[in-house]
Structures are given as C-alpha cells and as structure tokens.
Design a protein around this motif. Structure first.
Motif, PDB file in Angstrom:
ATOM      1  N   TRP A  61      16.837  70.318 -81.339  1.00 52.59           N
ATOM      2  CA  TRP A  61      15.915  70.758 -82.077  1.00 52.59           C
ATOM      3  C   TRP A  61      16.417  70.082 -83.590  1.00 52.59           C
ATOM      4  CZ3 TRP A  61      17.557  73.822 -86.583  1.00 52.59           C
ATOM      5  CH2 TRP A  61      18.759  74.254 -86.398  1.00 52.59           C
ATOM      6  N   PHE A  62      15.610  70.420 -84.722  1.00 53.30           N
ATOM      7  CA  PHE A  62      15.792  69.789 -86.224  1.00 53.30           C
ATOM      8  C   PHE A  62      15.231  68.313 -86.040  1.00 53.30           C
ATOM      9  CE2 PHE A  62      17.415  67.610 -89.564  1.00 53.30           C
ATOM     10  CZ  PHE A  62      17.585  68.357 -90.591  1.00 53.30           C
ATOM     11  N   ASN A  63      14.358  68.572 -87.023  1.00 54.67           N
ATOM     12  CA  ASN A  63      13.696  67.211 -87.760  1.00 54.67           C
ATOM     13  C   ASN A  63      13.501  67.370 -89.018  1.00 54.67           C
ATOM     14  OD1 ASN A  63      11.843  65.196 -88.061  1.00 54.67           O
ATOM     15  ND2 ASN A  63      10.042  66.141 -87.278  1.00 54.67           N
ATOM     16  N   GLY A  64      14.227  66.626 -89.719  1.00 49.65           N
ATOM     17  CA  GLY A  64      14.373  66.439 -91.474  1.00 49.65           C
ATOM     18  C   GLY A  64      13.139  65.656 -91.952  1.00 49.65           C
ATOM     19  N   ARG A  65      12.468  65.088 -90.904  1.00 48.64           N
ATOM     20  CA  ARG A  65      11.456  63.959 -91.522  1.00 48.64           C
ATOM     21  C   ARG A  65      10.031  64.674 -91.874  1.00 48.64           C
ATOM     22  NH1 ARG A  65      12.851  58.836 -90.980  1.00 48.64           N
ATOM     23  NH2 ARG A  65      10.700  58.293 -91.006  1.00 48.64           N
ATOM     24  N   VAL A  70       7.728  65.277 -84.795  1.00 48.00           N
ATOM     25  CA  VAL A  70       8.153  64.454 -83.799  1.00 48.00           C
ATOM     26  C   VAL A  70       7.717  65.308 -82.525  1.00 48.00           C
ATOM     27  CG1 VAL A  70      10.413  63.418 -82.483  1.00 48.00           C
ATOM     28  CG2 VAL A  70      10.227  63.593 -84.983  1.00 48.00           C
ATOM     29  N   PRO A  71       6.919  64.479 -81.549  1.00 46.74           N
ATOM     30  CA  PRO A  71       6.513  65.117 -80.353  1.00 46.74           C
ATOM     31  C   PRO A  71       7.675  65.550 -79.561  1.00 46.74           C
ATOM     32  CG  PRO A  71       5.109  62.979 -80.544  1.00 46.74           C
ATOM     33  CD  PRO A  71       6.426  63.093 -81.734  1.00 46.74           C
ATOM     34  N   GLY A  72       7.571  67.139 -79.442  1.00 39.72           N
ATOM     35  CA  GLY A  72       8.511  67.705 -78.315  1.00 39.72           C
ATOM     36  C   GLY A  72       9.604  68.230 -78.979  1.00 39.72           C
ATOM     37  N   LEU A  73       9.946  68.111 -80.475  1.00 35.52           N
ATOM     38  CA  LEU A  73      11.271  68.397 -80.851  1.00 35.52           C
ATOM     39  C   LEU A  73      10.898  69.493 -82.044  1.00 35.52           C
ATOM     40  CD1 LEU A  73      14.154  67.693 -81.318  1.00 35.52           C
ATOM     41  CD2 LEU A  73      13.598  66.271 -83.152  1.00 35.52           C
ATOM     42  N   PRO A  74      11.151  70.725 -81.801  1.00 38.22           N
ATOM     43  CA  PRO A  74      11.175  71.826 -82.781  1.00 38.22           C
ATOM     44  C   PRO A  74      11.836  71.672 -84.180  1.00 38.22           C
ATOM     45  CG  PRO A  74      12.055  72.430 -81.107  1.00 38.22           C
ATOM     46  CD  PRO A  74      11.791  71.181 -80.508  1.00 38.22           C
ATOM     47  N   ARG A  75      11.327  71.818 -85.145  1.00 39.47           N
ATOM     48  CA  ARG A  75      12.076  71.975 -86.390  1.00 39.47           C
ATOM     49  C   ARG A  75      13.240  72.864 -86.663  1.00 39.47           C
ATOM     50  NH1 ARG A  75       9.835  68.603 -90.430  1.00 39.47           N
ATOM     51  NH2 ARG A  75       7.797  67.532 -89.642  1.00 39.47           N
ATOM     52  N   LYS A  76      12.943  74.266 -85.933  1.00 38.59           N
ATOM     53  CA  LYS A  76      13.820  75.262 -86.057  1.00 38.59           C
ATOM     54  C   LYS A  76      14.648  75.784 -84.653  1.00 38.59           C
ATOM     55  CE  LYS A  76      11.954  77.114 -90.334  1.00 38.59           C
ATOM     56  NZ  LYS A  76      11.515  78.353 -91.009  1.00 38.59           N
ATOM     57  N   GLY A  84      20.397  67.630 -86.663  1.00 39.67           N
ATOM     58  CA  GLY A  84      20.377  67.375 -88.154  1.00 39.67           C
ATOM     59  C   GLY A  84      21.020  68.485 -88.985  1.00 39.67           C
ATOM     60  N   GLY A  85      21.260  68.337 -90.393  1.00 40.74           N
ATOM     61  CA  GLY A  85      21.635  69.390 -90.994  1.00 40.74           C
ATOM     62  C   GLY A  85      23.216  69.568 -91.143  1.00 40.74           C
TER      63      GLY A  85
END
Length: 313
Positions: A132-136, A140-146, A175-176
């Motif tokens: 998980w995590f996407n800072g953009r 992103v397919p398949g990738l949760p932000r939280k 990320g983070g």
C-alpha cells in the motif's frame, strides 16, 4: 569469521537527489579493523550507488581485505511471500526477480516503476494488498493509498525481525516517513546484481553459509544504536548513522562478539525472511561503539565527501 573492512550503506528507493549532499538519500561509510576509515560518501542515485559499491568491494578484495557489507533495508518478506510470487520459498530467487523488474534508476522518470510493481504484485494475492501507499496524484492499479483499505490478502503484516525491532516498519508500505517498502524492492534488486558480479566470493547472511566468503552481505538497521547516533556539527544524520554503525561493528569484532551475531538467527529468518544483524544486542553495540576500537573507527569530524571525491582513490 573476521573482517578487515566493514561497509555500511543507508539505502533509498527514490530517484536522483541532486549533486549536493542531502538527507534521506543514499549514504555509505567504511571502517577497517585496523582503525582506518573512509569519510561517509553521498551517492545521489541508485545507479551511482551500485557502481560505487561494486567498485569499493572490488578494491577491498583486490587489496586482500575481507568485507562485511551491511545494507539498511529488509533482505526478505514475511514467510510465504516468495512462494506466492515465484512458486518456491527462495528469497535470493526473489532478489533476481526484482533485479529484472527494477533496473537502477537515475531520475524522476523511473519513480512510478516501484509503485506499479507493487500494484502488480498485489494482483497475485486474494483480497486487497498487501502492499500500500501511493504518493502520486494518479491512481496506481491494484495499489491502495491507505493501509486500512487492505483486507483478505493472507500475508502477515511483519517479519519476525520487524516485530522484535522497536520502531521498524512493515515492508508493505511503499512510501511515507520511515517506510521501507521501496528500499526493500530496489535494494534487493541491487544486491542481486552484486551477487552476479562477485559470484562465489560473495555470500548473503543469514540465507547462505558465510565462513568462506570474501564478501558477506547482511541486513542492518542503524536505529539499533538509538541515541548513540549523534551527528558531528554540520553532518547529515544519514552520514552519521553509517559512520557510527560501521564503527560499532568494528568494536564488536574487537571484543569477539561479531562472529556470534553471524551465527545466530531464527530458522524462519534463515529460510526466507532475513534478520537484522545485532537485533537484541543493542546495549552491546553501543558499548562497542564507545570502546577504544569503536572510537578509532568512528574517527574525527570531517566534511562529507561525494562519490566523485573517492571513486579514483
């Protein structure tokens, strides 16, 4: 197992950080058992870092010195991950797979690669996750932000080492602040390329026997030194971490305890998860840093160097 040189690298999964030394980038520091040391080196991107590390290891071996090379990122994932990806529980085969998927990146253009790969890997698991995590801005397919969006993926949140290392982050967070997900992916890919270059002269602890190898790779975590990491005036904290951890391990060897660290790891760590060198011996590491050998290896303050200053040494 005795080493002549100890090289510590604080890795980064991000892109190029520019020519001026900055924090949260790639830094490397080398200390020798005879009390010699190289000033910490700033490495602006992963490609530069790989070249510098390979050149440094080749130089040390050409001089007849045996090297313990420590890297600040997880060497493995929670048990079961490699088997889900590759069909077998082989952490070093996973390194090779990452090397194919993640070539060394020099600039911002490569930044989406690791996030896209995390999303693809999530597709191999049921439910949502584990990465998980996407800072953009774009999804992103398949990738949760939280992280709390994940469910039903079936993987443990932490390795055994991470559960015992106070403050360690799970390898799933990409990320983070403090996250190690990107470092693990890109770092394992880089080490796979080192393994190809040095062949049988290189071994990976704790996955392989290390008693005869001229180069031993080990997972490290400078945070084990805790408050003992005190930068000199004007020194970037990352530079202080690699300098002082290298010195602490020199000190551990001087009192006869480093070999003990390299012969002790839980079975799940040896099989596929990896282990943090020195985990559980934090007080001993700090004492070793403050010993005469540790102090000598830590050296006196100096301005940080860049790879351009040292590549021709």
């Amino acid at each position: 197992m005795r080493f002549d040189s100890i090289l510590i690298t604080d890795w980064s999964g991000g892109g190029d950080r520019g020519p001026r030394p900055v924090k949260d980038a790639i830094w490397a520091g080398l200390a020798r058992a005879d009390g010699g040391r190289d000033a910490p080196v700033y490495l602006r991107n992963r490609a530069v870092a790989e070249d510098w590390i390979a050149t440094t290891l080749a130089r040390e071996r050409a001089a007849g010195r045996r090297v313990l090379a420590g890297f600040d990122f997880p060497f493995g994932y929670p048990a079961g991950f490699a088997a889900r990806v590759l069909g077998r529980a082989d952490p070093l085969a996973l390194w090779d797979w990452f090397a194919t998927e993640l070539p060394p990146g020099r600039g911002a253009a490569e930044e989406p690669c690791r996030f896209a790969l995390a999303g693809r890997l999530n597709g191999l698991f049921p439910g949502i996750g584990p990465f998980w995590f996407n800072g953009r801005r774009e999804d992103v397919p398949g990738l949760p932000r939280k992280g709390n969006a994940r469910q039903g993926h079936g993987m443990a949140e932490r390795r055994l080492a991470d559960s015992r290392a106070k403050g360690a982050f799970p390898c799933w967070q990409m990320g983070g602040a403090g996250a190690v997900g990107s470092q693990a992916m890109t770092g394992q890919a880089a080490l796979a390329r080192l393994r190809r270059r040095f062949g049988a002269d290189l071994a990976v602890w704790p996955f392989q026997p290390c008693d005869r190898a001229g180069i031993v790779l080990a997972e490290v975590w400078p945070s084990l030194l805790g408050r003992a990491v005190v930068p000199e005036p004007g020194e970037v904290k990352d530079a202080a971490q690699v300098r002082l951890l290298a010195a602490a391990l020199v000190g551990m060897q001087a009192v006869g305890h480093l070999a003990d660290l390299l012969t002790t790891a839980p079975e799940v760590a040896k099989a596929e998860e990896g282990w943090i060198l020195g985990l559980g011996t934090e007080d001993s590491l700090t004492r070793a840093l403050l010993s005469p050998s540790g102090r000598a290896a830590a050296g006196l303050g100096s301005a940080p160097m860049t790879c351009e200053d040292t590549v021709n040494d």
